[in-house]
Scaffold this motif. Sequence first.
Motif, mmCIF file in Angstrom:
data_model
loop_
_atom_site.group_PDB
_atom_site.id
_atom_site.type_symbol
_atom_site.label_atom_id
_atom_site.label_comp_id
_atom_site.label_asym_id
_atom_site.label_seq_id
_atom_site.Cartn_x
_atom_site.Cartn_y
_atom_site.Cartn_z
ATOM 1 N N THR A 10 17.551 -4.097 -12.117
ATOM 2 C CA THR A 10 17.933 -2.838 -11.476
ATOM 3 C C THR A 10 16.718 -2.104 -10.919
ATOM 4 O OG1 THR A 10 17.830 -1.721 -13.617
ATOM 5 C CG2 THR A 10 19.969 -2.563 -12.931
ATOM 6 N N VAL A 11 15.597 -2.184 -11.623
ATOM 7 C CA VAL A 11 14.394 -1.527 -11.124
ATOM 8 C C VAL A 11 13.900 -2.197 -9.851
ATOM 9 C CG1 VAL A 11 11.989 -0.961 -11.646
ATOM 10 C CG2 VAL A 11 13.726 -0.714 -13.410
ATOM 11 N N GLU A 12 13.941 -3.526 -9.817
ATOM 12 C CA GLU A 12 13.520 -4.246 -8.608
ATOM 13 C C GLU A 12 14.435 -3.915 -7.431
ATOM 14 O OE1 GLU A 12 13.479 -8.287 -9.851
ATOM 15 O OE2 GLU A 12 11.429 -8.207 -10.631
ATOM 16 N N ALA A 13 15.744 -3.749 -7.725
ATOM 17 C CA ALA A 13 16.679 -3.385 -6.657
ATOM 18 C C ALA A 13 16.380 -1.988 -6.124
ATOM 19 C CB ALA A 13 18.118 -3.458 -7.182
ATOM 20 N N ARG A 14 16.068 -1.071 -7.030
ATOM 21 C CA ARG A 14 15.713 0.278 -6.605
ATOM 22 C C ARG A 14 14.438 0.267 -5.751
ATOM 23 N NH1 ARG A 14 19.512 4.428 -7.395
ATOM 24 N NH2 ARG A 14 20.590 4.099 -9.381
ATOM 25 N N LEU A 15 13.476 -0.560 -6.136
ATOM 26 C CA LEU A 15 12.239 -0.666 -5.364
ATOM 27 C C LEU A 15 12.508 -1.184 -3.957
ATOM 28 C CD1 LEU A 15 9.538 -1.991 -7.868
ATOM 29 C CD2 LEU A 15 9.323 -0.020 -6.361
ATOM 30 N N ASP A 16 13.348 -2.211 -3.858
ATOM 31 C CA ASP A 16 13.691 -2.761 -2.536
ATOM 32 C C ASP A 16 14.368 -1.698 -1.679
ATOM 33 O OD1 ASP A 16 12.613 -5.155 -3.297
ATOM 34 O OD2 ASP A 16 14.538 -6.046 -3.895
ATOM 35 N N ASN A 17 15.265 -0.919 -2.290
ATOM 36 C CA ASN A 17 15.974 0.126 -1.553
ATOM 37 C C ASN A 17 15.008 1.207 -1.086
ATOM 38 O OD1 ASN A 17 18.197 1.529 -0.499
ATOM 39 N ND2 ASN A 17 18.471 2.695 -2.377
ATOM 40 N N LEU A 18 14.083 1.598 -1.968
ATOM 41 C CA LEU A 18 13.091 2.604 -1.617
ATOM 42 C C LEU A 18 12.202 2.124 -0.473
ATOM 43 C CD1 LEU A 18 11.695 5.336 -2.354
ATOM 44 C CD2 LEU A 18 10.219 4.023 -3.884
ATOM 45 N N GLU A 19 11.767 0.865 -0.538
ATOM 46 C CA GLU A 19 10.904 0.309 0.506
ATOM 47 C C GLU A 19 11.626 0.241 1.842
ATOM 48 O OE1 GLU A 19 7.239 -0.629 1.604
ATOM 49 O OE2 GLU A 19 7.777 -0.370 -0.502
ATOM 50 N N GLN A 61 7.406 8.177 -6.289
ATOM 51 C CA GLN A 61 8.589 7.469 -6.791
ATOM 52 C C GLN A 61 8.321 5.980 -6.966
ATOM 53 O OE1 GLN A 61 11.454 8.899 -7.815
ATOM 54 N NE2 GLN A 61 10.370 10.820 -7.441
ATOM 55 N N LYS A 62 7.585 5.417 -6.029
ATOM 56 C CA LYS A 62 7.278 3.991 -6.148
ATOM 57 C C LYS A 62 6.387 3.737 -7.355
ATOM 58 C CE LYS A 62 6.178 -0.059 -3.427
ATOM 59 N NZ LYS A 62 5.999 -0.595 -2.067
ATOM 60 N N GLY A 63 5.466 4.656 -7.605
ATOM 61 C CA GLY A 63 4.629 4.520 -8.784
ATOM 62 C C GLY A 63 5.434 4.548 -10.073
ATOM 63 N N ILE A 64 6.444 5.421 -10.128
ATOM 64 C CA ILE A 64 7.299 5.492 -11.315
ATOM 65 C C ILE A 64 8.027 4.166 -11.528
ATOM 66 C CG2 ILE A 64 9.368 6.592 -12.273
ATOM 67 C CD1 ILE A 64 8.460 9.166 -10.885
ATOM 68 N N ARG A 70 6.509 -2.677 -14.873
ATOM 69 C CA ARG A 70 5.420 -3.290 -15.639
ATOM 70 C C ARG A 70 5.710 -3.214 -17.139
ATOM 71 N NH1 ARG A 70 -0.806 -1.044 -15.899
ATOM 72 N NH2 ARG A 70 -1.678 -2.733 -17.140
ATOM 73 N N THR A 71 6.240 -2.088 -17.594
ATOM 74 C CA THR A 71 6.587 -1.943 -19.005
ATOM 75 C C THR A 71 7.655 -2.945 -19.425
ATOM 76 O OG1 THR A 71 6.050 0.420 -18.913
ATOM 77 C CG2 THR A 71 7.422 -0.317 -20.745
ATOM 78 N N LEU A 72 8.660 -3.104 -18.567
ATOM 79 C CA LEU A 72 9.728 -4.049 -18.881
ATOM 80 C C LEU A 72 9.214 -5.485 -18.917
ATOM 81 C CD1 LEU A 72 12.569 -2.516 -16.662
ATOM 82 C CD2 LEU A 72 12.445 -2.483 -19.163
ATOM 83 N N THR A 137 -2.524 -8.478 -14.932
ATOM 84 C CA THR A 137 -1.100 -8.165 -15.078
ATOM 85 C C THR A 137 -0.583 -7.297 -13.934
ATOM 86 O OG1 THR A 137 -1.517 -6.170 -16.404
ATOM 87 C CG2 THR A 137 -1.342 -8.265 -17.586
ATOM 88 N N LEU A 138 -1.481 -6.777 -13.113
ATOM 89 C CA LEU A 138 -1.077 -5.914 -12.004
ATOM 90 C C LEU A 138 -0.879 -6.711 -10.730
ATOM 91 C CD1 LEU A 138 -3.518 -2.878 -12.476
ATOM 92 C CD2 LEU A 138 -1.104 -2.981 -13.103
ATOM 93 N N THR A 139 0.059 -6.267 -9.904
ATOM 94 C CA THR A 139 0.233 -6.827 -8.566
ATOM 95 C C THR A 139 -0.601 -6.006 -7.587
ATOM 96 O OG1 THR A 139 2.138 -5.417 -8.044
ATOM 97 C CG2 THR A 139 2.587 -7.504 -9.174
ATOM 98 N N ASN A 140 -0.768 -6.524 -6.399
ATOM 99 C CA ASN A 140 -1.526 -5.794 -5.380
ATOM 100 C C ASN A 140 -0.819 -4.509 -4.964
ATOM 101 O OD1 ASN A 140 -3.743 -7.429 -5.268
ATOM 102 N ND2 ASN A 140 -3.108 -8.569 -3.460
ATOM 103 N N VAL A 141 0.494 -4.503 -5.046
ATOM 104 C CA VAL A 141 1.244 -3.282 -4.739
ATOM 105 C C VAL A 141 0.877 -2.197 -5.745
ATOM 106 C CG1 VAL A 141 3.553 -2.268 -4.646
ATOM 107 C CG2 VAL A 141 3.144 -4.500 -3.630
ATOM 108 N N GLU A 142 0.829 -2.566 -7.012
ATOM 109 C CA GLU A 142 0.460 -1.608 -8.047
ATOM 110 C C GLU A 142 -1.000 -1.180 -7.888
ATOM 111 O OE1 GLU A 142 3.099 -2.851 -11.886
ATOM 112 O OE2 GLU A 142 1.684 -4.353 -11.146
ATOM 113 N N ARG A 143 -1.876 -2.118 -7.560
ATOM 114 C CA ARG A 143 -3.288 -1.772 -7.373
ATOM 115 C C ARG A 143 -3.464 -0.767 -6.234
ATOM 116 N NH1 ARG A 143 -3.922 -7.624 -8.154
ATOM 117 N NH2 ARG A 143 -4.790 -7.976 -10.252
ATOM 118 N N LEU A 144 -2.728 -0.964 -5.144
ATOM 119 C CA LEU A 144 -2.827 -0.038 -4.015
ATOM 120 C C LEU A 144 -2.278 1.339 -4.390
ATOM 121 C CD1 LEU A 144 -3.625 0.517 -1.152
ATOM 122 C CD2 LEU A 144 -1.455 -0.465 -0.370
#
Length: 338
Positions: A10-19, A61-64, A70-72, A137-144
Amino acid sequence: MGAANVTQGTVEARLDNLEANWNKFETQHDQLQLEHEATLREHDYMRKNFLGVTEEHYVQQKGIFLDLLRTLKNGAQAEAGATAADPAAATGQPSSRVTVTPRTTLPRIQLPTFTGKYKDWPSFRDLFVSIISKDTTLTNVERLHYLKTSLKGEADRLVRNFTITDANFDRAWAALVEHYENKRLLVKSYCSAFTALQKMKGETPSELKRVFHGITGTLSALEEIGRPIANCMDLFIHMAVELLDPRSRREWETIVSASAEPPAFDTLKQFLDRRLYTLEALSSTKFEAGTSKSGSKVATVQAARAQTVGKKTKGRCALCQQDHYILHCSEYQKKQPS
């Protein structure tokens, strides 16, 4: 949604929708600028920086979502690792593993903030690379995302137009490195800070500390970027000594006058260390003496006041000048009509 419904999917789906919504917003923003540029100049859309406000909310919001994702993921990996290490846990049997509690927990390191000052770039770069860039453990999206939240002022404006995507982290970081990995400007910044140091205003520990830290800080900063002052040591020492108070300069000249060779920086550093200890010791002695004198002055004033009060209490009777009120004076009573 409820905690039970918050899953990795569900979190990944929310991220796709936000993007997708952000990409749509950017497209419409470009279209508005092309077709209605004149109108937009007088509209609140531009006056209130609607683009910047929206982007800030998007980044937050994307950071949240990324932090939650990442926690999951870490929780799922930890659970899988525990099952692999102790197969009995998967069958519901009592576990034979012994849980070892770590003795200490290190505090979380706060990400630095970089405002675009050249002298702050090396420390920001090294700390950010250590905490974020090398974290596998971080992706480049998270690093940015973390990079953008750590930048302010001029540095933020340099990477503001990079949208938070996987490919843009390397581009944004390369833009920062290209702009701030400039040794000429770094040397200029460090030397400007050194030459801006003011001379000691007095022979005090605080003034000597200010100058001493400015001198050693400049030396360390230049060495860190591979520009030691070995070839201009004599000039640097001369300028550093000129910052001292007159008595400290006299004592320095007394020390170095025994040799005809120019002194090394280590000699100056040792002298400043000892001079600082001397001034601190003298300062504490003066404080104790001042406190003692203040106590003596207070006692003297109190004694004087007591004497004054005593004098005022003597001779309260205006008729006979004795220590009683006039109503109780025998001389006064004799003069009263019978």
